[in-house]
Design a protein around this motif. Sequence first.
Motif, PDB file in Angstrom:
ATOM      1  N   GLN A  72      39.662  48.744  36.893  1.00 61.00           N
ATOM      2  CA  GLN A  72      40.741  47.328  37.745  1.00 61.00           C
ATOM      3  C   GLN A  72      40.483  46.321  38.476  1.00 61.00           C
ATOM      4  O   GLN A  72      41.542  45.756  38.924  1.00 61.00           O
ATOM      5  CB  GLN A  72      41.246  49.022  38.387  1.00 61.00           C
ATOM      6  CG  GLN A  72      41.780  49.909  38.607  1.00 61.00           C
ATOM      7  CD  GLN A  72      43.466  49.129  37.788  1.00 61.00           C
ATOM      8  OE1 GLN A  72      44.756  48.950  38.613  1.00 61.00           O
ATOM      9  NE2 GLN A  72      44.094  49.615  36.590  1.00 61.00           N
ATOM     10  N   VAL A 131      39.345  43.443  36.956  1.00 59.17           N
ATOM     11  CA  VAL A 131      40.726  42.196  36.831  1.00 59.17           C
ATOM     12  C   VAL A 131      41.723  41.768  37.417  1.00 59.17           C
ATOM     13  O   VAL A 131      41.468  41.004  38.495  1.00 59.17           O
ATOM     14  CB  VAL A 131      39.964  42.185  35.456  1.00 59.17           C
ATOM     15  CG1 VAL A 131      41.532  42.879  35.050  1.00 59.17           C
ATOM     16  CG2 VAL A 131      40.781  40.530  35.033  1.00 59.17           C
ATOM     17  N   HIS A 132      41.984  42.601  38.444  1.00 64.74           N
ATOM     18  CA  HIS A 132      43.210  42.654  38.933  1.00 64.74           C
ATOM     19  C   HIS A 132      43.112  42.846  40.377  1.00 64.74           C
ATOM     20  O   HIS A 132      43.359  41.623  40.791  1.00 64.74           O
ATOM     21  CB  HIS A 132      44.144  44.285  38.711  1.00 64.74           C
ATOM     22  CG  HIS A 132      44.558  44.570  37.656  1.00 64.74           C
ATOM     23  ND1 HIS A 132      45.016  44.143  36.952  1.00 64.74           N
ATOM     24  CD2 HIS A 132      44.346  45.606  36.745  1.00 64.74           C
ATOM     25  CE1 HIS A 132      45.293  44.264  35.215  1.00 64.74           C
ATOM     26  NE2 HIS A 132      45.134  45.460  35.565  1.00 64.74           N
ATOM     27  N   ARG A 161      41.797  38.699  40.645  1.00 68.24           N
ATOM     28  CA  ARG A 161      43.230  38.184  40.825  1.00 68.24           C
ATOM     29  C   ARG A 161      43.611  37.896  41.960  1.00 68.24           C
ATOM     30  O   ARG A 161      44.265  37.010  42.079  1.00 68.24           O
ATOM     31  CB  ARG A 161      43.628  38.299  39.664  1.00 68.24           C
ATOM     32  CG  ARG A 161      43.086  38.110  38.069  1.00 68.24           C
ATOM     33  CD  ARG A 161      43.855  38.690  36.554  1.00 68.24           C
ATOM     34  NE  ARG A 161      43.437  38.217  35.996  1.00 68.24           N
ATOM     35  CZ  ARG A 161      44.321  38.396  34.307  1.00 68.24           C
ATOM     36  NH1 ARG A 161      45.070  39.321  34.284  1.00 68.24           N
ATOM     37  NH2 ARG A 161      43.066  38.002  32.962  1.00 68.24           N
ATOM     38  N   LEU A 162      43.866  38.725  42.566  1.00 70.26           N
ATOM     39  CA  LEU A 162      44.996  39.189  43.607  1.00 70.26           C
ATOM     40  C   LEU A 162      43.555  38.973  44.820  1.00 70.26           C
ATOM     41  O   LEU A 162      43.787  38.160  45.766  1.00 70.26           O
ATOM     42  CB  LEU A 162      44.846  40.676  43.821  1.00 70.26           C
ATOM     43  CG  LEU A 162      45.572  40.984  45.379  1.00 70.26           C
ATOM     44  CD1 LEU A 162      46.848  40.825  45.198  1.00 70.26           C
ATOM     45  CD2 LEU A 162      45.203  42.614  45.574  1.00 70.26           C
ATOM     46  N   ALA A 219      44.068  34.775  44.292  1.00 71.62           N
ATOM     47  CA  ALA A 219      46.152  34.139  44.353  1.00 71.62           C
ATOM     48  C   ALA A 219      45.543  34.611  45.417  1.00 71.62           C
ATOM     49  O   ALA A 219      46.041  33.262  46.334  1.00 71.62           O
ATOM     50  CB  ALA A 219      45.969  35.473  43.680  1.00 71.62           C
ATOM     51  N   THR A 220      45.173  35.078  46.696  1.00 71.15           N
ATOM     52  CA  THR A 220      45.637  35.211  48.179  1.00 71.15           C
ATOM     53  C   THR A 220      45.005  34.183  48.814  1.00 71.15           C
ATOM     54  O   THR A 220      45.594  33.949  49.167  1.00 71.15           O
ATOM     55  CB  THR A 220      45.413  36.909  48.315  1.00 71.15           C
ATOM     56  OG1 THR A 220      45.659  37.908  47.421  1.00 71.15           O
ATOM     57  CG2 THR A 220      46.165  37.060  49.840  1.00 71.15           C
ATOM     58  N   LEU A 239      43.094  47.412  51.561  1.00 73.01           N
ATOM     59  CA  LEU A 239      43.561  47.350  50.071  1.00 73.01           C
ATOM     60  C   LEU A 239      42.468  47.650  48.856  1.00 73.01           C
ATOM     61  O   LEU A 239      42.387  48.225  47.872  1.00 73.01           O
ATOM     62  CB  LEU A 239      44.764  46.204  49.692  1.00 73.01           C
ATOM     63  CG  LEU A 239      45.971  45.949  49.433  1.00 73.01           C
ATOM     64  CD1 LEU A 239      46.177  44.542  48.757  1.00 73.01           C
ATOM     65  CD2 LEU A 239      46.835  46.474  49.089  1.00 73.01           C
ATOM     66  N   TRP A 268      42.105  51.132  46.887  1.00 71.68           N
ATOM     67  CA  TRP A 268      42.992  50.404  45.952  1.00 71.68           C
ATOM     68  C   TRP A 268      44.385  51.413  45.156  1.00 71.68           C
ATOM     69  O   TRP A 268      43.969  52.518  45.109  1.00 71.68           O
ATOM     70  CB  TRP A 268      42.376  50.481  44.641  1.00 71.68           C
ATOM     71  CG  TRP A 268      41.999  49.593  43.741  1.00 71.68           C
ATOM     72  CD1 TRP A 268      42.644  49.697  42.272  1.00 71.68           C
ATOM     73  CD2 TRP A 268      42.713  47.716  43.374  1.00 71.68           C
ATOM     74  NE1 TRP A 268      43.553  48.750  41.518  1.00 71.68           N
ATOM     75  CE2 TRP A 268      43.208  47.348  42.955  1.00 71.68           C
ATOM     76  CE3 TRP A 268      42.944  47.186  44.814  1.00 71.68           C
ATOM     77  CZ2 TRP A 268      43.370  45.876  42.488  1.00 71.68           C
ATOM     78  CZ3 TRP A 268      43.694  45.849  44.407  1.00 71.68           C
ATOM     79  CH2 TRP A 268      43.748  44.942  43.017  1.00 71.68           C
ATOM     80  N   PRO A 269      45.093  51.002  45.126  1.00 73.14           N
ATOM     81  CA  PRO A 269      46.725  51.441  44.821  1.00 73.14           C
ATOM     82  C   PRO A 269      46.651  51.614  42.643  1.00 73.14           C
ATOM     83  O   PRO A 269      45.801  51.079  42.562  1.00 73.14           O
ATOM     84  CB  PRO A 269      48.001  50.287  45.173  1.00 73.14           C
ATOM     85  CG  PRO A 269      46.804  49.038  45.097  1.00 73.14           C
ATOM     86  CD  PRO A 269      45.889  49.254  45.983  1.00 73.14           C
ATOM     87  N   ALA A 270      46.746  53.398  42.745  1.00 74.49           N
ATOM     88  CA  ALA A 270      46.238  54.197  41.858  1.00 74.49           C
ATOM     89  C   ALA A 270      47.613  53.569  41.057  1.00 74.49           C
ATOM     90  O   ALA A 270      48.539  53.257  41.333  1.00 74.49           O
ATOM     91  CB  ALA A 270      46.777  55.420  41.765  1.00 74.49           C
ATOM     92  N   ASP A 271      47.820  53.572  39.607  1.00 74.80           N
ATOM     93  CA  ASP A 271      48.646  53.172  38.623  1.00 74.80           C
ATOM     94  C   ASP A 271      49.766  53.813  39.041  1.00 74.80           C
ATOM     95  O   ASP A 271      49.672  55.387  39.061  1.00 74.80           O
ATOM     96  CB  ASP A 271      47.851  53.322  37.523  1.00 74.80           C
ATOM     97  CG  ASP A 271      47.163  52.016  37.164  1.00 74.80           C
ATOM     98  OD1 ASP A 271      46.599  51.913  35.779  1.00 74.80           O
ATOM     99  OD2 ASP A 271      47.523  50.350  37.299  1.00 74.80           O
TER     100      ASP A 271
END
Lengths: 194, 194
Positions: free
Chosen positions: B137, B139-140, B143-144, B147-148, B182, B186-189
């Motif tokens: 996770q 890379v996500h 990126r988040l 981006a933020t 967050l 971290w939110p699970a898929d």
Amino acid sequence: MERVPLTSAAVVAAAAGLADEAGFEAVTLSAVARRLKVQAPSLYSHVKDREALLDGVAALALADLSQRIATAIAGRAGRDALDGFATAHREFAREAPGRWQSLQRRAGDTVVRSDAARRIVVLNKAVLRGYPIPEDQHVHAVRLLGATINGYLALERIGGFDHSHPSPDVSWRKTVQALDVLLTAWPADPGDPS
Amino acid sequence: MERVPLTSAAVVAAAAGLADEAGFEAVTLSAVARRLKVQAPSLYSHVKDREALLDGVAALALADLSQRIATAIAGRAGRDALDGFATAHREFAREAPGRWQSLQRRAGDTVVRSDAARRIVVLNKAVLRGYPIPEDQHVHAVRLLGATINGYLALERIGGFDHSHPSPDVSWRKTVQALDVLLTAWPADPGDPS
DNA sequence: ACTCCCAACCTATACCCATTAGGCATCTAC
DNA sequence: GTAGATGCCTAATGGGTATAGGTTGGGAGT
């Protein structure tokens, strides 16, 4: 070839079309004039200067975006509305990249005071309606939403995600999910026990 | 007035200085040449073209930013590292606005392949080290984060927060807090029960 | 010391841009 | 019919990018 009389709206629409086809930076008075088959100085009958032309494109863009968002979140609440909101932004950036880019600069007064700008404010608040966020926190939530979504689209556009895997689509879904988690359980201020 | 011989580095440094003083869009070969008291064509002995000059500024900016981040997160973990990371970004944007802006465009190959770019990747991962985020996770999350933070600074710069209250400083703190929340959980898929 | 070559600066040029000024033709109102 | 306004044009000014060719100075080789 019958030449249609120019109007301010036609000039701005031509500029917007050019922006989407050739990029926002390609919108020059000269290029727009060529597109409309007149000489560049003739455009000054219809727009004050280049800055005003670009503001016109931004106003068009904002109107388009607000319409897309309104449609996407109509009849939806909570996560559904958020999905619609985020998707509207991303599809706008994809389908009208030049117009999207026109919104990444400081907006002139006419844009700031436009109906579309007011509508965007209303729609931003509407997305929050389905989430348990204290009223005094709405401005922070709106800013975070806007920053994250716009920031993501901006990085995507300049290839910021081109050098790592997986595709930006996957991270986008995770990003929207993360926003939903945040809005669902908006963090309290430090020192605030509620 | 003794004229110092030009070098590629001096040309790029002059461009960077001009960017911070007059804005990134003011960086033209002509303006840089004036600053260095030479004629514009003389710069072509040192930079290939304008694009290469702007890439040079971006490489400088990235080196500066990566250094600031490295310093800010050294010896810190979790929320402390995140705070340092975010603050480094925001102070960079404030103290070197033109250089910051040079990073908002698609980077040329020399920038993408630079040591500073590699360093940034490493530092991004280092910020995540103190958080319980699955490796797949990362890379996500990176990126988040990017981006933020970048999105926030971009909106702030173009006056996106000028028409509402309170000051962006308050929303910034809430935004960093939200990012911490967050990263901490971290939110699970979807469909993944863990 | 002399000669040659190269690099770094220059000027000139071509083409692009934004904008202003002035001219001309058409349309509208009196 | 006349005058004024509007909307287009051309010409001009001053800014930009980039190329071509010229000059000068420094360094290397003989």
